[in-house]
Design an enzyme around this catalytic site. Structure first.
Site, mmCIF file in Angstrom:
data_model
loop_
_atom_site.group_PDB
_atom_site.id
_atom_site.type_symbol
_atom_site.label_atom_id
_atom_site.label_comp_id
_atom_site.label_asym_id
_atom_site.label_seq_id
_atom_site.Cartn_x
_atom_site.Cartn_y
_atom_site.Cartn_z
ATOM 1 N N CYS A 401 0.887 -1.279 0.031
ATOM 2 C CA CYS A 401 -0.111 -0.087 0.022
ATOM 3 C C CYS A 401 0.866 1.198 -0.031
ATOM 4 C CB CYS A 401 -0.920 -0.061 1.141
ATOM 5 S SG CYS A 401 -1.886 1.504 1.092
ATOM 6 N N HIS A 443 -8.836 -3.761 -3.062
ATOM 7 C CA HIS A 443 -7.865 -2.741 -2.104
ATOM 8 C C HIS A 443 -8.183 -1.306 -2.466
ATOM 9 C CE1 HIS A 443 -3.700 -2.117 -0.708
ATOM 10 N NE2 HIS A 443 -4.109 -0.850 -1.131
ATOM 11 N N GLU A 444 -8.682 -0.562 -3.465
ATOM 12 C CA GLU A 444 -8.878 0.642 -3.773
ATOM 13 C C GLU A 444 -10.169 1.015 -3.209
ATOM 14 O OE1 GLU A 444 -6.433 2.539 -4.184
ATOM 15 O OE2 GLU A 444 -5.224 0.780 -4.886
ATOM 16 N N HIS A 447 -10.213 1.491 0.453
ATOM 17 C CA HIS A 447 -9.560 2.915 0.863
ATOM 18 C C HIS A 447 -10.778 3.920 0.918
ATOM 19 C CE1 HIS A 447 -5.444 2.816 1.447
ATOM 20 N NE2 HIS A 447 -5.116 2.200 0.011
#
Length: 485
Positions: A401, A443-444, A447
């Site tokens: 990350c 993953h994004e 966020h």
């Protein structure tokens, strides 16, 4: 720049969303109270109050379109729709302290009437990723006409101009095809070169130069002319009406001339409303505002040096605010452009064999937007995304990350996910992703929901230092496949 929707602004100033919409669209004359409240809420530094005063000074009753001039100009204050730009050529010259932009356009009049003026815009943004910082800079040190030192001509004749908008960081004006010796209208079927140039000191000019295609254009060319001893590095991204942003389709050419480094780029038949953004870093200038004051040593420090928010910042643990599309389409395009710019910077300091992604909170913008670049070079733009379905099959792979890039963590994720997201026009889409791309997308989206990958790791499993990680330079592996789909 504040990222507020019309509804949010209306609530903050005590007016209805309909009222705000009509004011912004020019169908409603604003009240003084509204102008003062909006200026305060948006921290506009008096710009809205001044706009209201200018509007009042014209003394026009009833609902009018803001920023129009007196009656003889009302019909003229619009760029002719039938004007064609045969060639748009721009050069930015930097001498170490001041930028000088020179822009030449060959325009063709395809209308049945003579054209006597041409609209241009001068806009600066020192810190495009930090609106508060930019606003403060220009409130305290507004861009002035004296420092711009604007000059213009049509053909070989110097010409004057009439100011349309005059703001702290934005100037809009009409070049008038006339001077004290005569008038030089562009008649139907004729073409002419117009040229204008202006200067801006580097304390007010960010390290980027953007060209927007506002009229049908046949050829667009740009040159950046920098001192060679600054060791400049230049890259570019294109943003279209769909909010898709991606690297230039053709390479930026580089040439050395004496003590200068010249970067040139050209494209033919650019689509209307496309934006082409060139950015740069001066690698040999450690004291430059946008460079790190000291050479970063760790992977995380390098990411911090290119503007990536690091773990511990509250913006990484909050829910990102969704866009109201299509009403906030322009805001979404700006955020996507910033994300692609960050990706270009990151690609300059690290090789991402597995692909890469960036979410808006990681560059300090609290909006629900992210991009993913696959190993094949495809760029995915995600606006207001959410996972609506996950496969039962999972696997466990190492992830990194940008917000704590000194370590890698073993993270279990579904092998496939289904994501609902929106186009720039508000159209909802459902897309399925598999294997490595699914991992990048998940993953994004994490966020945007305020979650870091460490929250998914198995109990008792900790990230390892990047020095112990052996997967750099290789893609994730899947049964029967050595590359990502």
């Amino acid at each position: 720049m504040r990222g507020l929707s019309q509804s949010a602004l209306a609530k903050a100033v005590g007016y209805t969303p309909s009222y705000v919409s009509k004011v912004e669209g020019g169908q409603q004359r604003p009240s003084q109270e509204f102008a003062e409240q909006a200026d305060r809420v948006l921290s506009a530094g008096g710009a809205l109050r001044r706009t209201f005063a200018e509007l009042e000074s014209h003394g026009r009753p009833g609902a009018t379109v803001p920023h129009q001039h007196s009656a003889e100009h009302q019909a003229a204050d619009a760029q002719p729709a039938s004007l064609i730009v045969k060639h748009d050529d721009a050069e930015l010259f930097y001498d170490g302290s001041t930028y000088r932009a020179t822009q030449r356009r060959q325009i063709y009049n395809a209308s049945p009437d003579p054209i006597t003026q041409y609209l241009i815009r001068i806009s600066v943004d020192r810190y495009p990723g930090s609106p508060e910082r930019s606003n403060k800079l220009y409130r305290e040190n507004p861009l002035t006409w004296e420092e711009i030192s604007l000059s213009a001509k049509v053909g070989s004749e110097p010409i004057g101009w009439r100011v349309q908008h005059d703001r702290d960081a934005f100037k809009e004006l009409w070049l008038l095809f006339e001077n004290e010796y005569g008038r030089y209208p562009l008649y139907p079927g004729e073409a002419a070169w117009i040229e204008y140039s202006y200067t801006v000191s580097d304390d007010k000019w960010g390290t980027w130069f953007q060209r927007a295609v506002r009229l049908p254009t046949e050829r667009l060319s740009v040159r950046l002319n920098f001192p060679a001893d600054l060791d400049p590095a230049v890259w570019g991204t294109e943003t279209t009406m769909t909010a898709a942003a991606f690297p230039f389709r053709t390479a930026i050419q580089q040439a050395a001339e004496a003590d200068r480094r010249i970067f040139s780029w050209t494209t033919d038949d650019p689509p209307l409303h496309a934006r082409y953004r060139l950015e740069w870093k001066f690698r040999a200038c450690p004291n430059h505002e946008e460079a790190s004051p000291a050479m970063p040593t760790s992977a995380s420090e390098k990411m911090r040096s290119i503007g990536i928010v690091q773990a511990g910042d509250p913006i990484l643990t909050g829910q990102a605010r969704p866009f109201d599309l299509p009403a906030e389409a322009e805001d979404a395009r700006r955020v996507v452009a910033e994300l692609n710019s960050a990706a270009e910077r990151a690609a300059g300091i690290h090789t991402f064999s597995k692909g890469m992604g960036c979410a808006a909170p990681q560059i300090g913008i609290d909006r629900a937007a992210a991009i993913v670049r696959t190993p094949d070079g495809e760029t995915l733009t995600l606006l207001n995304p959410r996972v609506i379905e996950e496969s039962a099959e999972t696997d466990e792979q190492y992830e990194g990350c940008w917000s704590f890039f000194d370590v890698r963590g073993m993270v279990p994720r579904p092998l496939g996910i289904t994501v609902e997201h929106q186009d720039i026009d508000g159209q909802r889409r459902i897309t399925m992703f598999e294997h490595g791309v699914a991992r990048l997308v998940a993953h994004e989206i994490d966020h945007l929901e305020g979650t870091l990958y460490t929250a998914h790791m198995r109990p008792g499993v900790d990230p390892i230092p990047v020095s112990q990680y052996r997967g750099t330079g290789r893609t994730w592996s899947y049964e029967g496949s050595t590359t990502q789909p």
